[in-house]
Design a protein around this motif. Structure first.
Motif, PDB file in Angstrom:
ATOM      1  N   THR A 181       2.470  13.874  34.280  1.00 56.58           N
ATOM      2  CA  THR A 181       3.896  13.931  33.957  1.00 56.58           C
ATOM      3  C   THR A 181       4.353  15.376  33.824  1.00 56.58           C
ATOM      4  O   THR A 181       5.410  15.765  34.337  1.00 56.58           O
ATOM      5  N   LEU A 182       3.546  16.171  33.142  1.00 58.11           N
ATOM      6  CA  LEU A 182       3.895  17.570  32.945  1.00 58.11           C
ATOM      7  C   LEU A 182       3.856  18.340  34.266  1.00 58.11           C
ATOM      8  O   LEU A 182       4.736  19.171  34.539  1.00 58.11           O
ATOM      9  N   ARG A 183       2.877  18.056  35.114  1.00 58.30           N
ATOM     10  CA  ARG A 183       2.801  18.730  36.413  1.00 58.30           C
ATOM     11  C   ARG A 183       3.965  18.326  37.316  1.00 58.30           C
ATOM     12  O   ARG A 183       4.495  19.150  38.079  1.00 58.30           O
ATOM     13  N   HIS A 184       4.359  17.073  37.239  1.00 57.67           N
ATOM     14  CA  HIS A 184       5.515  16.625  38.025  1.00 57.67           C
ATOM     15  C   HIS A 184       6.768  17.369  37.585  1.00 57.67           C
ATOM     16  O   HIS A 184       7.548  17.840  38.434  1.00 57.67           O
ATOM     17  N   MET A 185       6.959  17.486  36.275  1.00 59.84           N
ATOM     18  CA  MET A 185       8.133  18.202  35.770  1.00 59.84           C
ATOM     19  C   MET A 185       8.085  19.666  36.189  1.00 59.84           C
ATOM     20  O   MET A 185       9.113  20.247  36.584  1.00 59.84           O
ATOM     21  N   ALA A 186       6.916  20.279  36.130  1.00 61.49           N
ATOM     22  CA  ALA A 186       6.780  21.681  36.534  1.00 61.49           C
ATOM     23  C   ALA A 186       7.156  21.863  38.002  1.00 61.49           C
ATOM     24  O   ALA A 186       7.785  22.858  38.386  1.00 61.49           O
ATOM     25  N   ALA A 187       6.805  20.895  38.834  1.00 61.52           N
ATOM     26  CA  ALA A 187       7.075  21.002  40.270  1.00 61.52           C
ATOM     27  C   ALA A 187       8.566  20.948  40.591  1.00 61.52           C
ATOM     28  O   ALA A 187       8.977  21.343  41.688  1.00 61.52           O
ATOM     29  N   LEU A 188       9.365  20.471  39.649  1.00 62.16           N
ATOM     30  CA  LEU A 188      10.804  20.380  39.873  1.00 62.16           C
ATOM     31  C   LEU A 188      11.520  21.704  39.602  1.00 62.16           C
ATOM     32  O   LEU A 188      12.718  21.814  39.870  1.00 62.16           O
ATOM     33  N   HIS A 189      10.790  22.693  39.071  1.00 57.98           N
ATOM     34  CA  HIS A 189      11.403  23.962  38.707  1.00 57.98           C
ATOM     35  C   HIS A 189      10.908  25.083  39.615  1.00 57.98           C
ATOM     36  O   HIS A 189       9.781  25.035  40.136  1.00 57.98           O
ATOM     37  N   ALA A 190      11.750  26.090  39.765  1.00 62.96           N
ATOM     38  CA  ALA A 190      11.426  27.193  40.668  1.00 62.96           C
ATOM     39  C   ALA A 190      10.330  28.095  40.120  1.00 62.96           C
ATOM     40  O   ALA A 190       9.458  28.551  40.862  1.00 62.96           O
ATOM     41  N   HIS A 191      10.380  28.361  38.815  1.00 63.51           N
ATOM     42  CA  HIS A 191       9.411  29.284  38.206  1.00 63.51           C
ATOM     43  C   HIS A 191       8.882  28.696  36.902  1.00 63.51           C
ATOM     44  O   HIS A 191       9.152  29.207  35.812  1.00 63.51           O
ATOM     45  N   PRO A 192       8.113  27.629  36.997  1.00 62.88           N
ATOM     46  CA  PRO A 192       7.643  26.964  35.769  1.00 62.88           C
ATOM     47  C   PRO A 192       6.558  27.765  35.063  1.00 62.88           C
ATOM     48  O   PRO A 192       5.929  28.658  35.646  1.00 62.88           O
ATOM     49  N   LEU A 218       7.423  19.233  28.033  1.00 62.80           N
ATOM     50  CA  LEU A 218       8.324  18.918  29.143  1.00 62.80           C
ATOM     51  C   LEU A 218       9.634  19.683  29.033  1.00 62.80           C
ATOM     52  O   LEU A 218      10.234  20.067  30.038  1.00 62.80           O
ATOM     53  N   ALA A 219      10.078  19.921  27.799  1.00 60.99           N
ATOM     54  CA  ALA A 219      11.325  20.667  27.601  1.00 60.99           C
ATOM     55  C   ALA A 219      11.157  22.143  27.923  1.00 60.99           C
ATOM     56  O   ALA A 219      12.130  22.814  28.281  1.00 60.99           O
ATOM     57  N   LEU A 220       9.936  22.653  27.810  1.00 54.55           N
ATOM     58  CA  LEU A 220       9.718  24.097  27.931  1.00 54.55           C
ATOM     59  C   LEU A 220       9.153  24.531  29.276  1.00 54.55           C
ATOM     60  O   LEU A 220       9.238  25.719  29.624  1.00 54.55           O
ATOM     61  N   VAL A 221       8.586  23.599  30.039  1.00 55.00           N
ATOM     62  CA  VAL A 221       7.834  23.992  31.226  1.00 55.00           C
ATOM     63  C   VAL A 221       8.706  24.696  32.264  1.00 55.00           C
ATOM     64  O   VAL A 221       8.214  25.514  33.055  1.00 55.00           O
TER      65      VAL A 221
END
Length: 308
Positions: A99-110, A145-148
């Protein structure tokens, strides 16, 4: 020119049928600060925060978050904010790390996911489905998830609810680090000690409006009758002591050898008391200064009755 405020709310009104949840609320959150948004159940704080996050459309008033309209410019705003819900928002069968990796993948610079997992103590539950995590682990995953996505502004809803003392203090340290890095934090909590410990600014809302706003020190100082307590030998001459103190000071021996002074307690009064004790051969013990806490202020403003 970029506004100095991360959140600007003016005259916000939100109704649900015949019920007015938010009634002309004004709120300003300065950039790079931690602001605690406090209120009893039903006060309007959740609706206000959800409106700032873009989940609810205001009936009237204006809301600007990082200078943007959360509804009209939501697509531009969402990559710049982080949202931690108190509960829900995660698929029950999804595993914590995926879940955390999926959320990170949605951001440009996680943020680096392994480092974040280690920082929040999630290493032992990375393959565990969300529904099988403990309440504290779910809270820590929600925070991750809020910070990644490296947000400029993060909304934290009861971030330490259900956490053990070690995890609670680790979360406090992380909030302080966010502020030191220039991240703005809007925090909702029912833990008054948490708000007092972490926040630069406090907004107390009730009846859909902000009824008090200021730093914890300002709110606790205003109108407070401070108390100084000390112990010494029984039967001290309190009339003599009062002559040395400001006119509005009160003094009482509550029990043999236990004394209480009330009034404006400041460094000068403390120095006067210790000087008087020295002149009269009294060795004061256990001197303590008591002031109103944020919880005292909260209850004075919102009442002590239970809210449904």
């Amino acid at each position: 020119m970029r506004s100095s405020a991360a959140v600007e709310v003016a005259g916000l009104v939100k109704r649900y049928g015949s019920r007015t949840a938010v009634d002309g609320l004004d709120l300003t959150v300065a950039r790079g600060t931690v602001t605690a948004f406090l209120g009893p159940n039903g006060a309007g704080k959740t609706t206000t925060v959800e409106t700032c996050e873009g989940y609810r459309r205001p009936d009237s008033g204006t809301v600007r978050v990082l200078g943007l309209d959360p509804i009209a410019q939501g697509a531009e705003l969402r990559p710049r904010i982080g949202v931690m819900l108190q509960s829900g928002g995660i698929y029950p069968t999804a595993r914590a790390e995926e879940t955390l990796r999926h959320m990170a993948a949605l951001h440009a610079h996680p943020l680096e996911v392994p480092a974040l997992i280690d920082r929040l103590g999630l290493g032992g539950c990375g393959r565990t489905p969300y529904r099988r995590l403990s309440g504290g682990q779910q809270q820590r995953l929600g925070l991750a998830l809020a910070l990644v996505g490296r947000p400029e502004l993060v909304f934290l809803d009861e971030p330490t609810a259900g956490l053990d003392p070690q995890a609670r203090h680790a979360t406090w340290d992380l909030v302080r680090e966010l502020r030191a890095d220039g991240v703005t934090v809007l925090l909702t909590t029912h833990a008054m000690d948490e708000a007092e410990e972490l926040s630069d600014d406090v907004a107390i809302v009730d009846g859909g409006r902000v009824i008090a706003h200021g730093s914890p020190e300002e709110l606790c100082r205003g109108g407070a009758e401070n108390t100084l307590r000390f112990t010494g030998r029984p039967g001290l001459d309190l009339k003599s002591l009062l002559k040395a103190l400001p006119p509005q000071t009160g003094a009482a021996e509550l029990s043999p050898g236990s004394y209480r002074l009330t009034g404006t307690v400041d460094p000068q009064l403390l120095a006067t008391v210790t000087s008087w004790c020295a002149q009269n051969g009294v060795l004061p013990d256990r001197i303590s200064v008591e002031r109103r806490t944020l919880e005292d202020v909260f209850l004075e403003l919102t009442g002590k009755e239970l809210r449904s």
